[in-house]
Write a protein that holds these residues in place. Structure first.
Motif, PDB file in Angstrom:
ATOM      1  N   GLU A 197       0.793  16.029 -10.090  1.00 11.40           N
ATOM      2  CA  GLU A 197       1.586  17.263 -10.112  1.00 11.40           C
ATOM      3  C   GLU A 197       1.380  18.143  -8.883  1.00 11.40           C
ATOM      4  N   VAL A 198       0.220  18.056  -8.241  1.00 13.36           N
ATOM      5  CA  VAL A 198      -0.017  18.869  -7.042  1.00 13.36           C
ATOM      6  C   VAL A 198       0.576  18.196  -5.809  1.00 13.36           C
ATOM      7  N   VAL A 199       0.243  16.948  -5.584  1.00 10.84           N
ATOM      8  CA  VAL A 199       0.687  16.262  -4.367  1.00 10.84           C
ATOM      9  C   VAL A 199       2.193  16.029  -4.372  1.00 10.84           C
ATOM     10  N   SER A 200       2.757  15.780  -5.530  1.00  8.70           N
ATOM     11  CA  SER A 200       4.209  15.523  -5.598  1.00  8.70           C
ATOM     12  C   SER A 200       5.015  16.736  -5.138  1.00  8.70           C
ATOM     13  N   HIS A 201       4.389  17.900  -5.134  1.00  3.06           N
ATOM     14  CA  HIS A 201       5.085  19.101  -4.646  1.00  3.06           C
ATOM     15  C   HIS A 201       5.576  18.913  -3.206  1.00  3.06           C
ATOM     16  N   ALA A 202       4.840  18.136  -2.425  1.00  4.50           N
ATOM     17  CA  ALA A 202       5.251  17.884  -1.039  1.00  4.50           C
ATOM     18  C   ALA A 202       6.609  17.187  -0.970  1.00  4.50           C
ATOM     19  N   PHE A 203       7.003  16.536  -2.049  1.00  8.81           N
ATOM     20  CA  PHE A 203       8.276  15.817  -2.086  1.00  8.81           C
ATOM     21  C   PHE A 203       9.327  16.553  -2.912  1.00  8.81           C
ATOM     22  N   SER A 204       9.042  17.788  -3.300  1.00  9.50           N
ATOM     23  CA  SER A 204       9.957  18.535  -4.165  1.00  9.50           C
ATOM     24  C   SER A 204      11.296  18.829  -3.480  1.00  9.50           C
ATOM     25  N   GLU A 216       3.728   5.880  -5.447  1.00 13.66           N
ATOM     26  CA  GLU A 216       3.727   5.975  -6.912  1.00 13.66           C
ATOM     27  C   GLU A 216       2.634   6.913  -7.402  1.00 13.66           C
ATOM     28  N   ARG A 217       1.444   6.795  -6.832  1.00 14.27           N
ATOM     29  CA  ARG A 217       0.323   7.671  -7.205  1.00 14.27           C
ATOM     30  C   ARG A 217       0.640   9.132  -6.898  1.00 14.27           C
ATOM     31  N   VAL A 218       1.200   9.366  -5.710  1.00 15.91           N
ATOM     32  CA  VAL A 218       1.520  10.728  -5.281  1.00 15.91           C
ATOM     33  C   VAL A 218       2.574  11.353  -6.194  1.00 15.91           C
ATOM     34  N   MET A 219       3.596  10.591  -6.510  1.00 14.90           N
ATOM     35  CA  MET A 219       4.668  11.142  -7.343  1.00 14.90           C
ATOM     36  C   MET A 219       4.192  11.432  -8.763  1.00 14.90           C
ATOM     37  N   LEU A 259       0.827  -1.203   0.000  1.00 12.16           N
ATOM     38  CA  LEU A 259       0.000   0.000   0.000  1.00 12.16           C
ATOM     39  C   LEU A 259       0.867   1.262   0.000  1.00 12.16           C
ATOM     40  N   ALA A 260       1.913   1.262   0.795  1.00 13.57           N
ATOM     41  CA  ALA A 260       2.805   2.428   0.836  1.00 13.57           C
ATOM     42  C   ALA A 260       3.467   2.659  -0.518  1.00 13.57           C
ATOM     43  N   HIS A 261       3.913   1.603  -1.156  1.00  7.24           N
ATOM     44  CA  HIS A 261       4.521   1.729  -2.488  1.00  7.24           C
ATOM     45  C   HIS A 261       3.507   2.249  -3.504  1.00  7.24           C
ATOM     46  N   ALA A 262       2.303   1.684  -3.484  1.00 13.16           N
ATOM     47  CA  ALA A 262       1.269   2.103  -4.444  1.00 13.16           C
ATOM     48  C   ALA A 262       0.875   3.559  -4.216  1.00 13.16           C
ATOM     49  N   CYS A 280      -5.358   9.825  -3.983  1.00  9.29           N
ATOM     50  CA  CYS A 280      -4.270   8.913  -4.351  1.00  9.29           C
ATOM     51  C   CYS A 280      -4.295   7.671  -3.463  1.00  9.29           C
ATOM     52  N   PHE A 281      -4.590   7.859  -2.189  1.00  9.37           N
ATOM     53  CA  PHE A 281      -4.675   6.726  -1.262  1.00  9.37           C
ATOM     54  C   PHE A 281      -5.811   5.794  -1.677  1.00  9.37           C
ATOM     55  N   ASP A 282      -6.963   6.374  -1.980  1.00 11.27           N
ATOM     56  CA  ASP A 282      -8.103   5.563  -2.419  1.00 11.27           C
ATOM     57  C   ASP A 282      -7.758   4.785  -3.688  1.00 11.27           C
TER      58      ASP A 282
END
Length: 150
Positions: A29-36, A23-26, A17-20, A91-93
């Motif tokens: 384009e909006v959520v991946s900003h948290a990992f920028s 991957e969805r988050v990355m 689940l964490a991997h999935a 993304c979690f859903d």
């Protein structure tokens, strides 16, 4: 009755689940900003350990990585970000479906409720400053009935 952790496949289920989710988050384009700013190479393993503990499994996170204070501080001091939170939950859903954990309606609902609560309550509580996060917080536990009060 099995814990939410056990029903979700135990340590292997949490890791999938964490991997999935990651991957969805990355890919968003909006959520991946948290990992920028970057992220640890073992991010998904740490996340799986956190969910393990939160959902009724062993203390996989706090025995190895830290306490709730350290997790909340990572997520604090960034101001409100309701849209990012909404998309992270979506993304979690989607990750629940990706991993096959979305086929059991009860399990899907409890995991969604947990992640939504954690995202919009515990991780969003100190959006003003990391310095506001109290010391010594413990990882909240979640059961089939919701938050387990200490």
């Amino acid at each position: 009755m099995a814990t939410v952790y056990e029903a979700a496949g135990g340590a292997d289920g949490m890791l999938r689940l964490a991997h999935a989710w990651h991957e969805r988050v990355m890919a968003d384009e909006v959520v991946s900003h948290a990992f920028s700013h970057g992220f640890r190479p073992d991010h998904t393993e740490r996340l799986a350990a956190y969910w393990t503990e939160a959902l009724g499994g062993p203390a996989a996170y706090s025995e190895v990585y830290g306490d709730e204070t350290s997790v909340v501080r990572i997520h604090s001091g960034n101001g409100p970000h309701e849209e990012m939170d909404r998309l992270a939950i979506a993304c979690f859903d989607q990750a629940l479906t990706d991993t096959g954990l979305g086929t059991d309606d009860r399990l899907r609902a409890v995991l969604h409720d947990y992640f939504s609560w954690a995202t919009t309550v515990t991780m969003a509580k100190y959006h003003g400053s990391r310095d506001q996060v109290p010391q010594g917080m413990t990882i909240p536990r979640w059961s089939w009935d919701g938050l387990v009060e200490p």
